[in-house]
Motif scaffolding. Structure first.
Motif, PDB file in Angstrom:
ATOM      1  N   ALA A   1     -16.390  34.240 -50.945  1.00 21.81           N
ATOM      2  CA  ALA A   1     -15.894  32.937 -50.713  1.00 21.81           C
ATOM      3  C   ALA A   1     -14.413  32.963 -50.377  1.00 21.81           C
ATOM      4  O   ALA A   1     -13.470  33.388 -50.902  1.00 21.81           O
ATOM      5  N   PRO A   2     -14.007  32.220 -49.403  1.00 12.96           N
ATOM      6  CA  PRO A   2     -12.819  32.214 -48.694  1.00 12.96           C
ATOM      7  C   PRO A   2     -11.854  31.472 -49.489  1.00 12.96           C
ATOM      8  O   PRO A   2     -11.962  30.716 -50.423  1.00 12.96           O
ATOM      9  N   ALA A   3     -10.592  31.861 -49.594  1.00  4.93           N
ATOM     10  CA  ALA A   3      -9.466  31.444 -50.652  1.00  4.93           C
ATOM     11  C   ALA A   3      -9.330  30.055 -50.159  1.00  4.93           C
ATOM     12  O   ALA A   3      -9.308  29.702 -49.010  1.00  4.93           O
ATOM     13  N   THR A   4      -8.940  29.288 -51.190  1.00  2.00           N
ATOM     14  CA  THR A   4      -8.329  28.146 -51.008  1.00  2.00           C
ATOM     15  C   THR A   4      -7.070  27.903 -50.679  1.00  2.00           C
ATOM     16  O   THR A   4      -6.139  28.503 -51.280  1.00  2.00           O
TER      17      THR A   4
ATOM     18  N   THR B   1      -9.838  27.446 -41.853  1.00  2.00           N
ATOM     19  CA  THR B   1      -9.148  28.118 -42.479  1.00  2.00           C
ATOM     20  C   THR B   1      -8.980  29.487 -41.740  1.00  2.00           C
ATOM     21  O   THR B   1      -7.726  30.262 -41.983  1.00  2.00           O
ATOM     22  N   SER B   2      -9.727  30.102 -41.323  1.00  2.00           N
ATOM     23  CA  SER B   2      -9.856  31.471 -40.626  1.00  2.00           C
ATOM     24  C   SER B   2     -10.834  31.431 -39.515  1.00  2.00           C
ATOM     25  O   SER B   2     -12.057  31.047 -39.780  1.00  2.00           O
ATOM     26  N   ILE B   3     -10.670  32.147 -38.437  1.00  2.00           N
ATOM     27  CA  ILE B   3     -11.365  32.196 -37.555  1.00  2.00           C
ATOM     28  C   ILE B   3     -12.294  33.568 -37.512  1.00  2.00           C
ATOM     29  O   ILE B   3     -11.723  34.945 -37.522  1.00  2.00           O
TER      30      ILE B   3
ATOM     31  N   VAL C   1     -13.331  25.072 -28.525  1.00  2.00           N
ATOM     32  CA  VAL C   1     -12.758  26.407 -29.085  1.00  2.00           C
ATOM     33  C   VAL C   1     -12.084  25.613 -30.375  1.00  2.00           C
ATOM     34  O   VAL C   1     -11.602  24.629 -30.447  1.00  2.00           O
ATOM     35  N   LEU C   2     -12.414  26.721 -31.412  1.00  7.26           N
ATOM     36  CA  LEU C   2     -11.635  26.336 -32.672  1.00  7.26           C
ATOM     37  C   LEU C   2     -10.377  26.906 -32.863  1.00  7.26           C
ATOM     38  O   LEU C   2     -10.176  28.015 -32.630  1.00  7.26           O
ATOM     39  N   PHE C   3      -9.472  26.259 -33.459  1.00 12.74           N
ATOM     40  CA  PHE C   3      -8.231  26.872 -34.068  1.00 12.74           C
ATOM     41  C   PHE C   3      -7.803  26.730 -35.483  1.00 12.74           C
ATOM     42  O   PHE C   3      -8.552  25.827 -35.999  1.00 12.74           O
ATOM     43  N   VAL C   4      -7.335  27.506 -36.139  1.00 14.70           N
ATOM     44  CA  VAL C   4      -6.864  27.188 -37.752  1.00 14.70           C
ATOM     45  C   VAL C   4      -6.339  26.005 -37.841  1.00 14.70           C
ATOM     46  O   VAL C   4      -5.197  25.728 -36.857  1.00 14.70           O
TER      47      VAL C   4
ATOM     48  N   ILE D   1     -13.870  27.662 -43.615  1.00 22.01           N
ATOM     49  CA  ILE D   1     -13.753  26.393 -43.689  1.00 22.01           C
ATOM     50  C   ILE D   1     -13.604  25.861 -45.353  1.00 22.01           C
ATOM     51  O   ILE D   1     -13.783  26.538 -46.215  1.00 22.01           O
ATOM     52  N   GLU D   2     -12.565  25.032 -45.130  1.00 23.39           N
ATOM     53  CA  GLU D   2     -12.235  24.166 -46.424  1.00 23.39           C
ATOM     54  C   GLU D   2     -12.618  22.919 -46.731  1.00 23.39           C
ATOM     55  O   GLU D   2     -11.992  21.969 -45.657  1.00 23.39           O
TER      56      GLU D   2
END
Length: 397
Positions: A11-14, A83-85, A100-103, A156-157
């Motif tokens: 799980a990605p970091a918050t 939060t991260s691509i 296109v996605l950006f952080v 994503i958050e």
């Protein structure tokens, strides 16, 4: 055989900015005074899976965000921050444009689970904590396993689940179509009176959508009215628009019925979704000459396997077409379908890109093996369904 990376994605970091501290602390409703939730949602990038939400929100009297003490459910709409691509670098928009996605981007996506042998196994998380973008069509999920050949999922958050005066906003509430109550028990329905062909395959990326599109184009070129749909899978606009471009006069998929994904639905719900879509496509003032319906993934995927064994599915579907990646898959798939009472009318798909694989399949099978792009020929397409059309014409007479 698909290889899955057994190391689950973590799980990605918050990460929480000062602007969102108000959203994530204490109350279960947004109190951000810098920008209203409605304005923030409208400014975000929206996904194909949530394309029906914009019009719904414009009619809603009270729009807010649930930011705490909430367990997400499949189909709920969430505003999230990238939060991260990772693997998915673009988000497919409501018109299927690849954004296109950006952080730092804020996106409007739907919670759902995913079963994709070539990409991710993912499930709806149990909380509003960090998650992943599990599909480009806009699926918020938590990846459990991934194919060794793909990169890490985009992280994503969640900022908050969208809500109005009636509670959490779901795709089903905003959808244009609904599953018909008790549809399986109805003895006389539109799909009983139209030729219905189901397109199945060995797996993801075996060529099912391309086979359906080429067949739709050939039948349309032959002067037939074609309705097309995708009954199961993960929401995305590519196939939907492909079927339209191929000449289908009407196209539906499961997102039109309020589902971002059909993975982990109960057997009865998948059946009723399929039947409701078939009826919707077969009915109306401009009834089609033929209905084509794609069923996602392979024969051994859980929802597909249960659907193929359902008695009402068998009553509605007149013929099946099988798409395979190689000769062995074609032979094994045809045999597996035969045990369920579905002998394909012909085999096509990725294997027909290879003359050698095509020749192997023809030697091993007693049914036609048709190169995918030959299906776009009006004469070939019409010839493949002539008996079916004749049978329905005789029945109608």
């Amino acid at each position: 055989m698909t290889i899955l990376n057994q190391a689950p994605a973590t799980a990605p970091a918050t990460t929480t900015s000062p602007a969102d501290a108000v959203l994530s602390a204490g109350p279960a409703r947004s109190t951000d005074t810098a920008e209203t939730p409605r304005a923030r949602i409208e400014r975000a990038k929206h996904a194909f899976s949530t394309r029906s939400v914009g019009a719904f929100l414009r009619r809603a009297a009270d729009v807010d965000l649930i930011t705490a003490d909430h367990t997400p459910r499949a189909g709920e709409i969430v505003l999230a921050r990238v939060t991260s691509i990772g693997h998915h670098k673009r988000l497919e928009g409501p018109t299927s444009r690849r954004q296109v996605l950006f952080v730092g981007d804020e996106i409007v996506v739907a919670y759902g689970s995913r079963y994709a042998a070539d990409q991710f196994l993912a499930t709806v998380p149990a909380d509003l904590g960090p998650a992943h973008l599990a599909a480009a069509g806009g699926l918020a999920s938590r990846v459990l396993e991934q194919h060794a050949g793909v990169g890490s999922p985009t992280e994503i958050e969640p900022i908050g689940v969208l809500r109005d005066e009636h509670g959490p906003l779901t795709l089903s509430r905003a959808a244009a179509h609904r599953i018909a109550p008790g549809v399986a028990s109805r003895t006389d329905r539109p799909a009983h009176h139209a030729p219905v062909i189901a397109v199945l395959g060995t797996s993801m990326n075996s060529g099912k959508s391309t086979v359906l599109a080429q067949l739709a184009h050939g039948l349309a070129a032959a002067g037939l009215r074609v309705a097309a749909g995708k009954a199961t899978g993960t929401g995305a606009g590519n196939d939907y628009n492909l079927f339209l471009d191929a000449g289908a006069h009407r196209v539906l998929d499961f997102t039109d019925f309020g589902y971002a994904s059909t993975f982990q639905l109960g057997a009865d719900e998948v059946r009723d979704l399929f039947l409701s879509m078939a009826d919707e496509l077969a009915g109306g003032g401009a009834a089609p000459d033929v209905v084509l319906l794609e069923i996602a993934d392979g024969l051994y995927q859980g929802e597909t396997a249960r659907l193929l064994g359902d008695a009402e599915f068998c009553r509605v579907v007149d013929e099946v077409v099988f798409s395979a990646g190689d000769a062995l898959g074609a032979v094994g798939g045809v045999a597996a379908l035969a045990t369920l009472g579905h002998v394909p009318s012909f085999v096509s798909g990725v294997l027909t890109s290879s003359p050698l694989a095509t020749a192997e399949s023809r030697r091993a099978l007693e049914i036609p093996v048709v190169p995918t792009f030959d299906l776009a020929d009006a004469g070939i397409a019409r010839g493949l369904v002539a008996d079916l059309l004749g049978k329905h014409g005789a029945d109608a007479a």
